[in-house]
Design an enzyme around this catalytic site. Sequence first.
Site, PDB file in Angstrom:
ATOM      1  CB  THR A 267      -0.952  -0.022   1.241  1.00  0.00           C
ATOM      2  OG1 THR A 267      -1.620  -1.124   1.313  1.00  0.00           O
ATOM      3  CG2 THR A 267      -1.761   1.201   1.123  1.00  0.00           C
TER       4      THR A 267
ATOM      5  CB  ALA B 261      14.817  17.475  -2.918  1.00  0.00           C
TER       6      ALA B 261
ATOM      7  NE  ARG C 207       6.294 -10.930   1.033  1.00  0.00           N
ATOM      8  CZ  ARG C 207       5.668 -11.345   2.064  1.00  0.00           C
ATOM      9  NH1 ARG C 207       6.144 -11.964   2.971  1.00  0.00           N
ATOM     10  NH2 ARG C 207       4.531 -10.470   2.548  1.00  0.00           N
TER      11      ARG C 207
ATOM     12  CD  GLU D 162       5.918  13.889   9.914  1.00  0.00           C
ATOM     13  OE1 GLU D 162       6.629  15.117  10.214  1.00  0.00           O
ATOM     14  OE2 GLU D 162       4.873  13.742  10.548  1.00  0.00           O
TER      15      GLU D 162
ATOM     16  CB  ILE E 196      -1.214  14.646  10.520  1.00  0.00           C
ATOM     17  CG1 ILE E 196      -2.764  14.232  10.004  1.00  0.00           C
ATOM     18  CG2 ILE E 196      -1.264  15.999  11.111  1.00  0.00           C
ATOM     19  CD1 ILE E 196      -3.645  13.974  11.488  1.00  0.00           C
TER      20      ILE E 196
ATOM     21  N   GLY F 230      -6.685  -0.761   2.357  1.00  0.00           N
ATOM     22  CA  GLY F 230      -5.326  -0.768   2.859  1.00  0.00           C
ATOM     23  C   GLY F 230      -5.092   0.075   4.068  1.00  0.00           C
TER      24      GLY F 230
ATOM     25  CD  GLU G 173      -0.161  -1.460  10.852  1.00  0.00           C
ATOM     26  OE1 GLU G 173       0.796  -1.614  10.523  1.00  0.00           O
ATOM     27  OE2 GLU G 173      -0.616  -0.172  10.418  1.00  0.00           O
TER      28      GLU G 173
ATOM     29  CE  LYS H 280      -0.230   4.864  13.662  1.00  0.00           C
ATOM     30  NZ  LYS H 280      -1.687   4.750  13.256  1.00  0.00           N
TER      31      LYS H 280
ATOM     32  N   GLY I 199      -3.737   4.998   4.775  1.00  0.00           N
ATOM     33  CA  GLY I 199      -3.944   4.914   3.094  1.00  0.00           C
ATOM     34  C   GLY I 199      -2.866   5.285   2.312  1.00  0.00           C
TER      35      GLY I 199
HETATM   36  P1  NDP Z   1       1.557  -3.930   2.931  1.00  0.00           P
HETATM   37  O1  NDP Z   1       1.541  -5.295   3.270  1.00  0.00           O
HETATM   38  O2  NDP Z   1       0.620  -3.334   2.096  1.00  0.00           O
HETATM   39  O3  NDP Z   1       3.122  -3.895   2.124  1.00  0.00           O
HETATM   40  C1  NDP Z   1       4.225  -4.627   2.817  1.00  0.00           C
HETATM   41  C2  NDP Z   1       5.377  -4.871   1.530  1.00  0.00           C
HETATM   42  O4  NDP Z   1       6.371  -5.447   2.477  1.00  0.00           O
HETATM   43  C3  NDP Z   1       4.816  -5.536   0.680  1.00  0.00           C
HETATM   44  O5  NDP Z   1       5.590  -5.362  -0.371  1.00  0.00           O
HETATM   45  C4  NDP Z   1       5.150  -6.894   1.135  1.00  0.00           C
HETATM   46  O6  NDP Z   1       5.407  -7.891   0.106  1.00  0.00           O
HETATM   47  C5  NDP Z   1       6.320  -6.742   1.890  1.00  0.00           C
HETATM   48  N1  NDP Z   1       6.516  -7.628   3.100  1.00  0.00           N
HETATM   49  C6  NDP Z   1       5.477  -7.765   4.118  1.00  0.00           C
HETATM   50  N2  NDP Z   1       5.870  -8.567   5.020  1.00  0.00           N
HETATM   51  C7  NDP Z   1       7.520  -9.059   4.554  1.00  0.00           C
HETATM   52  C8  NDP Z   1       8.291  -9.738   5.321  1.00  0.00           C
HETATM   53  N3  NDP Z   1       8.228 -10.598   6.245  1.00  0.00           N
HETATM   54  N4  NDP Z   1       9.398  -9.855   4.460  1.00  0.00           N
HETATM   55  C9  NDP Z   1       9.656  -9.382   3.486  1.00  0.00           C
HETATM   56  N5  NDP Z   1       8.768  -8.625   2.744  1.00  0.00           N
HETATM   57  C10 NDP Z   1       7.677  -8.646   3.592  1.00  0.00           C
HETATM   58  O7  NDP Z   1       1.890  -2.751   4.262  1.00  0.00           O
HETATM   59  P2  NDP Z   1       1.583  -1.204   4.158  1.00  0.00           P
HETATM   60  O8  NDP Z   1       2.282  -0.648   2.932  1.00  0.00           O
HETATM   61  O9  NDP Z   1       0.061  -0.992   4.434  1.00  0.00           O
HETATM   62  O10 NDP Z   1       2.524  -0.707   5.382  1.00  0.00           O
HETATM   63  C11 NDP Z   1       3.749  -0.763   5.325  1.00  0.00           C
HETATM   64  C12 NDP Z   1       4.243  -0.108   6.325  1.00  0.00           C
HETATM   65  O11 NDP Z   1       3.898   1.278   6.335  1.00  0.00           O
HETATM   66  C13 NDP Z   1       4.302  -0.713   7.689  1.00  0.00           C
HETATM   67  O12 NDP Z   1       4.984  -0.192   8.583  1.00  0.00           O
HETATM   68  C14 NDP Z   1       2.906   0.093   8.296  1.00  0.00           C
HETATM   69  O13 NDP Z   1       2.494  -0.132   9.712  1.00  0.00           O
HETATM   70  C15 NDP Z   1       3.125   1.321   7.716  1.00  0.00           C
HETATM   71  N6  NDP Z   1       1.938   2.346   7.527  1.00  0.00           N
HETATM   72  C16 NDP Z   1       0.858   2.020   6.895  1.00  0.00           C
HETATM   73  C17 NDP Z   1       0.083   2.903   6.620  1.00  0.00           C
HETATM   74  C18 NDP Z   1      -1.256   2.489   5.518  1.00  0.00           C
HETATM   75  O14 NDP Z   1      -2.191   3.278   5.565  1.00  0.00           O
HETATM   76  N7  NDP Z   1      -1.232   1.318   5.024  1.00  0.00           N
HETATM   77  C19 NDP Z   1      -0.241   4.267   7.028  1.00  0.00           C
HETATM   78  C20 NDP Z   1       1.199   4.680   7.879  1.00  0.00           C
HETATM   79  C21 NDP Z   1       2.257   3.621   8.150  1.00  0.00           C
HETATM   80  P3  NDP Z   1       4.236  -8.483  -0.743  1.00  0.00           P
HETATM   81  O15 NDP Z   1       4.035  -7.490  -1.636  1.00  0.00           O
HETATM   82  O16 NDP Z   1       4.940  -9.640  -1.394  1.00  0.00           O
HETATM   83  O17 NDP Z   1       2.798  -8.804   0.365  1.00  0.00           O
HETATM   84  N1  HSE Z   2      -3.325   0.712  10.536  1.00  0.00           N
HETATM   85  C1  HSE Z   2      -2.624   2.113  10.572  1.00  0.00           C
HETATM   86  C2  HSE Z   2      -4.158   2.810  10.934  1.00  0.00           C
HETATM   87  C3  HSE Z   2      -2.205   2.669   9.502  1.00  0.00           C
HETATM   88  O1  HSE Z   2      -5.127   2.144  10.740  1.00  0.00           O
HETATM   89  O2  HSE Z   2      -3.999   3.993  11.630  1.00  0.00           O
HETATM   90  C4  HSE Z   2      -1.626   4.185   9.783  1.00  0.00           C
HETATM   91  O3  HSE Z   2      -0.607   4.107  10.777  1.00  0.00           O
END
Ligand code: NDP
Ligand code: HSE
Length: 436
Positions: free
Chosen positions: A13, A33, A45, A129, A136, A187, A190, A205, A302
């Site tokens: 995501t 920048a 993956r 951030e 935010i 998305g 977690e 957080k 998101g």
């Molecule tokens: P996703 O699950 O959508 O993406 C995670 C990515 O990392 C994917 O590419 C996944 O591979 C890969 N991945 C997951 N687990 C492993 C593992 N064990 N080993 C190797 N690769 C792995 O997560 P998000 O993008 O939602 O979240 C990413 C980070 O951002 C997290 O720390 C989350 O807490 C943080 N975050 C998320 C927000 C949100 O709104 N979603 C907001 C703020 C922070 P594959 O594509 O193959 O599954």
């Molecule tokens: N899972 C988190 C939430 C993502 O719903 O707020 C943003 O940190």
Amino acid sequence: MQPVKIGLLGFGTVGGGTVRVLARNAQEIARRAGRELRITTVFTRDPSKPRLYSVEGMRLVTDPWQVVEDPEVEVVAELIGGISPAKELILRAIELGKPVVTANKALIALHGNEIFARASQRGVMVAFEAAVAGGIPIIKVLREGLAGNRIEWVAGIINGTCNFILSAMREQGREFAEVLKEAQALGYAEADPSLDVEGIDAAHKLTILAAIAFGIPLKFASVYTEGITRITPEDIRYAEELGYRIKSLGIARRSGEGIELRVHPCLIPARRLLANVEGVMNAVVVKGDAVGPTLYYGPGAGAEPTASAVGADLVDVVRAMTADPENRVPHLAFQPDALSDLRVLPMGEVETAYYLHLRVADQPGVLADIARFLADHDISIEAVIQKEPKPSQQDVPLIFLTHKVRESALDAAAKKIESLPTVKAPVHRIRLETLE
Ligand code: NDP
Ligand code: HSE
């Protein structure tokens, strides 16, 4: 000037959002920048996964170490999540002298002290951030914008998934499980959604917010954490009848004897701005001694809102690449040797008002018995309502709002109340904050 080459760890995501936003706003970002930011290597993956945007010019690799070790990659963005392998990858990037941007609040809350210490030794920036409140820029606000203040308290809706669920339950009368599925599909949640609904993500957080607000080390283990899974549609309705909304809040507050660090559902007066933050939106109120209360509002989760924060961090670290490490903003806002380890209050010492939901036998004297136990513990009642019994039930719901009380006194009174034969279920309580 040569473009700065960025390696992305994770293409989910947030990773996908970051690729889109950096491509769309490439020119604006480069103007800020001073150099073009170019994503050159991306770990996923599943490189064959269809994407709705171009990945031209990017090398997709299935081994995350190929990103960190790639000699071309100058900055690493960790968007995988979880502790391992994210931690090892970040530490290696630091060792190689590469600045890191991460959205990983779990990792920062649990291992940030070690990561920042290593980064400082190596003179490398680790920016985070996106780890708190999605789009935010609250980290920037606390670390820089409010640096002239003594921060008194921070209170916020800092989990988009919980707020999305509570809003849909209240506004549309929808079921918890069904709304959670929608938050996952969008998305917001977690990878393990229990981190959201059990309050753990918000506690991660809050750990970060408290550290940079008060100049303390990251203390995740000291945060009191309670999720939203026990909030019922009745609680939401009764709260509304009494002029309140139920929100999951993270609260960090200085008090005479230490600091409070807590995440839990809360009744808030419906007229407060925080009570009207709905859906995936987050909001954080910061009270500084000089500025007074300030409010920050925006999407808490998101793809693109989070990518907005990742993009800001990338610009920051690129600008700082040529700056003397001594002159950068410290990771936790305060100089590392100036952090102070304030005492965290046990919940028994915390004072809040309460909403109490009891199920009692419909017979004379019950209300008086309960009121007596509350009075015995110096708990004064602000409001009480008795509801009609449900058609299939003998007992009636009884709702109390109390004035502020020490939690240990409420615990003792609840124990006595629960011992009454006329009280048919454990006292269901939700804390109440007026946020004045
Ligand atoms: P996703 O699950 O959508 O993406 C995670 C990515 O990392 C994917 O590419 C996944 O591979 C890969 N991945 C997951 N687990 C492993 C593992 N064990 N080993 C190797 N690769 C792995 O997560 P998000 O993008 O939602 O979240 C990413 C980070 O951002 C997290 O720390 C989350 O807490 C943080 N975050 C998320 C927000 C949100 O709104 N979603 C907001 C703020 C922070 P594959 O594509 O193959 O599954
Ligand atoms: N899972 C988190 C939430 C993502 O719903 O707020 C943003 O940190």
